[in-house]
Design a protein around this motif. Structure first.
Motif, mmCIF file in Angstrom:
data_model
loop_
_atom_site.group_PDB
_atom_site.id
_atom_site.type_symbol
_atom_site.label_atom_id
_atom_site.label_comp_id
_atom_site.label_asym_id
_atom_site.label_seq_id
_atom_site.Cartn_x
_atom_site.Cartn_y
_atom_site.Cartn_z
ATOM 1 N N TYR A 26 0.834 -1.210 0.000
ATOM 2 C CA TYR A 26 0.000 0.000 0.000
ATOM 3 C C TYR A 26 0.869 1.261 0.000
ATOM 4 C CZ TYR A 26 -2.881 3.762 1.892
ATOM 5 O OH TYR A 26 -3.499 4.964 2.103
ATOM 6 N N GLU A 27 1.838 1.311 0.902
ATOM 7 C CA GLU A 27 2.696 2.497 0.988
ATOM 8 C C GLU A 27 3.561 2.650 -0.258
ATOM 9 O OE1 GLU A 27 2.497 4.790 3.067
ATOM 10 O OE2 GLU A 27 1.576 3.996 4.890
ATOM 11 N N TYR A 28 4.021 1.522 -0.805
ATOM 12 C CA TYR A 28 4.821 1.579 -2.030
ATOM 13 C C TYR A 28 3.978 2.108 -3.192
ATOM 14 C CZ TYR A 28 7.674 0.144 -6.008
ATOM 15 O OH TYR A 28 8.398 0.149 -7.170
ATOM 16 N N GLN B 219 -7.411 7.549 -5.579
ATOM 17 C CA GLN B 219 -6.079 6.962 -5.748
ATOM 18 C C GLN B 219 -5.707 6.116 -4.538
ATOM 19 O OE1 GLN B 219 -3.979 10.682 -6.421
ATOM 20 N NE2 GLN B 219 -3.674 10.178 -8.589
ATOM 21 N N THR B 220 -6.100 6.575 -3.357
ATOM 22 C CA THR B 220 -5.859 5.805 -2.140
ATOM 23 C C THR B 220 -6.581 4.465 -2.207
ATOM 24 O OG1 THR B 220 -5.663 7.840 -0.830
ATOM 25 C CG2 THR B 220 -6.096 5.805 0.377
ATOM 26 N N ALA B 221 -7.812 4.482 -2.723
ATOM 27 C CA ALA B 221 -8.587 3.242 -2.867
ATOM 28 C C ALA B 221 -7.912 2.286 -3.848
ATOM 29 C CB ALA B 221 -10.004 3.564 -3.334
ATOM 30 N N ILE B 222 -7.350 2.824 -4.933
ATOM 31 C CA ILE B 222 -6.640 1.994 -5.910
ATOM 32 C C ILE B 222 -5.439 1.319 -5.252
ATOM 33 C CG2 ILE B 222 -5.231 2.027 -8.001
ATOM 34 C CD1 ILE B 222 -7.050 4.225 -9.070
ATOM 35 N N CYS B 223 -4.698 2.075 -4.469
ATOM 36 C CA CYS B 223 -3.539 1.517 -3.754
ATOM 37 C C CYS B 223 -3.977 0.426 -2.786
ATOM 38 C CB CYS B 223 -2.801 2.625 -3.003
ATOM 39 S SG CYS B 223 -2.024 3.857 -4.060
ATOM 40 N N GLY B 224 -5.094 0.659 -2.121
ATOM 41 C CA GLY B 224 -5.626 -0.342 -1.207
ATOM 42 C C GLY B 224 -6.030 -1.601 -1.945
ATOM 43 N N GLY B 225 -6.635 -1.446 -3.124
ATOM 44 C CA GLY B 225 -7.034 -2.597 -3.927
ATOM 45 C C GLY B 225 -5.846 -3.423 -4.392
ATOM 46 N N ILE B 226 -4.767 -2.743 -4.761
ATOM 47 C CA ILE B 226 -3.547 -3.441 -5.182
ATOM 48 C C ILE B 226 -2.976 -4.255 -4.029
ATOM 49 C CG2 ILE B 226 -1.154 -3.128 -5.952
ATOM 50 C CD1 ILE B 226 -2.129 -0.604 -7.441
ATOM 51 N N SER B 227 -2.922 -3.650 -2.849
ATOM 52 C CA SER B 227 -2.403 -4.364 -1.677
ATOM 53 C C SER B 227 -3.314 -5.531 -1.308
ATOM 54 C CB SER B 227 -2.262 -3.401 -0.484
ATOM 55 O OG SER B 227 -3.530 -2.979 -0.007
ATOM 56 N N GLY B 228 -4.621 -5.354 -1.489
ATOM 57 C CA GLY B 228 -5.566 -6.422 -1.190
ATOM 58 C C GLY B 228 -5.411 -7.612 -2.115
ATOM 59 N N SER B 229 -5.177 -7.348 -3.391
ATOM 60 C CA SER B 229 -4.983 -8.432 -4.355
ATOM 61 C C SER B 229 -3.733 -9.242 -4.025
ATOM 62 C CB SER B 229 -4.881 -7.860 -5.769
ATOM 63 O OG SER B 229 -4.737 -8.889 -6.719
ATOM 64 N N CYS B 230 -2.674 -8.550 -3.630
ATOM 65 C CA CYS B 230 -1.443 -9.243 -3.233
ATOM 66 C C CYS B 230 -1.677 -10.068 -1.965
ATOM 67 C CB CYS B 230 -0.320 -8.231 -2.991
ATOM 68 S SG CYS B 230 0.225 -7.360 -4.476
ATOM 69 N N ALA B 231 -2.425 -9.498 -1.024
ATOM 70 C CA ALA B 231 -2.694 -10.194 0.235
ATOM 71 C C ALA B 231 -3.511 -11.458 0.023
ATOM 72 C CB ALA B 231 -3.423 -9.252 1.193
ATOM 73 N N ALA B 232 -4.438 -11.418 -0.933
ATOM 74 C CA ALA B 232 -5.334 -12.562 -1.176
ATOM 75 C C ALA B 232 -4.574 -13.817 -1.564
ATOM 76 C CB ALA B 232 -6.344 -12.203 -2.270
#
Length: 303
Positions: free
Chosen positions: A88-90, A109-122
Motif C-alpha cells: 500500500y505504501e509503495y 487513488q488511495t482506494a486503488i492503492c488499497g485494492g492493489i495491496s488487497g490483491s497481493c494479500a489474497a
C-alpha cells in the motif's frame, strides 16, 4: 540519475519500515480479533444469532474455543499484514512521485492503492483462511480430523488435491480488493476530517483509533457477502460430495451464491455480521494505531 538513486535507497528503507510496522499491527490485530472471528465463522455456518452462538460455544467447548485455529493466523497474519501495508505504501509513493510531500493523493487513488495491496494479500490469505475455517469448525466433542494447521493443509492437499489448498481464491480476491480499497480510503478520509475539525497538523491517538475502527468497518461492509461465500466453499469437505463445482475461474463462487440465496435468502449472506462489525472496529482500531506508533518508532531508529 543521483535523484533516482536516492529514491531507490529511500524506497528500500521505507519498505523495511512498512514491513516492520505492518508486522506489529498484524500481531495485535490477530490477538484481539480472533475470538470474534471464530464466532463469525460459526454464525456463517449456522442459523443461530450472536448471543446464542456465544452461549453454545462456551457451554459445549469452553472459553478457549474462541481461539481455535489461531496458531496459523498468528504465525502468518503479521507477515500478511506487513505485505499489505508495504504494498500500500509503495503504491502510494508511485502516485506521489519521488518527493512524497510534493503532491497529495485523492481518495480514489488511495482506494486503488488499497485494492492493489488487497490483491497481493489474497494470494496468501486464501490458504490461511482455509485452515483457520476448517479448524474453527471442529467441535471438541467430535472426532478431530485435523491436529494442527500444517496437518490440515497436508490432509487437504493429499485427500482433496493440491489445488483445493486455494479453494475460495476468487471470493478472497473479491473480498480483499474491495475491502482494502474501502479500508484505506476511509482511514485517510476520516483521519483528515478529524484533523480538519480540530484544526490540528498531526492526528491524535483518538483520531487514529477512530479512523482505524471506522476503516475496519468499511472494509467488512463491502466485503462481507464475499467472505460468507468463501467460508461456505472452504468449509465444504470432500471431492465426490462437493456441491459447488468450480467453473472457469470463479472457483464455484456464483454457484454457491445462487444456492445460498435460493435456499436461505439474501439476508443469509450477512449471518455473523454483528460479530464481524464488533471485531472490525476494535481490532482495526488497535491495528492501525499499532502500525502508526511502531512506524514512527522504527523511523526514529533509522534516523
Amino acid at each position: 540519475m543521483s535523484e533516482f538513486s536516492n529514491w531507490i535507497k529511500d524506497n528500500q528503507k521505507q519498505i523495511q519500515i512498512d514491513l516492520g510496522a505492518g508486522t506489529v499491527s498484524g500481531i495485535f490485530n490477530c490477538l484481539f480479533g480472533h475470538p470474534m472471528d471464530t464466532l463469525k465463522v460459526r454464525m456463517q455456518m449456522s442459523k443461530e444469532n450472536f448471543w446464542r452462538s456465544i452461549i453454545k460455544i462456551i457451554k459445549n467447548e469452553g472459553i478457549l474455543a474462541f481461539y481455535k485455529g489461531m496458531t496459523f493466523p498468528l504465525l502468518s497474519v503479521p507477515f500478511l499484514n506487513a505485505i499489505v501495508f508495504a504494498v500500500y505504501e509503495y503504491s502510494r509513493r508511485q502516485f506521489t512521485g519521488y518527493n512524497e510531500n510534493g503532491k497529495s493523493m485523492s481518495y480514489f487513488q488511495t482506494a486503488i492503492c488499497g485494492g492493489i495491496s488487497g490483491s497481493c494479500a489474497a494470494m496468501l490469505a486464501c490458504s490461511i483462511d482455509l485452515t483457520k475455517c476448517r479448524l474453527q469448525m471442529q467441535l471438541d466433542n467430535a472426532q478431530k480430523l485435523y491436529k494442527n494447521p500444517f496437518d490440515c493443509l497436508w490432509k487437504i492437499g493429499k485427500q482433496e488435491g493440491f489445488r483445493y489448498i486455494f479453494r475460495g481464491m476468487n471470493a478472497t480476491q473479491q473480498r480483499e480488493i474491495l475491502g482494502y480499497s474501502a479500508q484505506f480510503a476511509t482511514y485517510e478520509f476520516v483521519k483528515d476530517q478529524l484533523m480538519w475539525l480540530q484544526d490540528k497538523g498531526e492526528p491524535s491517538s483518538h483520531d487514529l483509533l477512530i479512523s482505524g475502527g471506522l476503516a475496519g468497518m468499511a472494509c467488512w461492509i463491502v466485503g462481507y457477502p464475499q467472505d460468507t461465500i468463501k467460508t461456505i466453499l472452504q468449509c465444504e469437505m470432500g471431492t465426490k460430495t462437493r456441491r459447488f463445482k468450480p467453473r472457469f475461474l470463479d472457483g464455484g463462487f456464483f454457484e454457491c451464491l445462487k444456492y445460498r440465496i435460493q435456499n436461505d435468502g439474501v439476508p443469509s449472506l450477512w449471518r455473523g455480521f454483528s460479530a464481524c462489525m464488533l471485531r472490525a472496529f476494535y481490532a482495526n482500531a488497535i491495528g492501525f494505531y499499532a502500525y502508526e506508533i511502531s512506524k514512527n518508532q522504527i523511523q526514529k531508529f533509522y534516523e
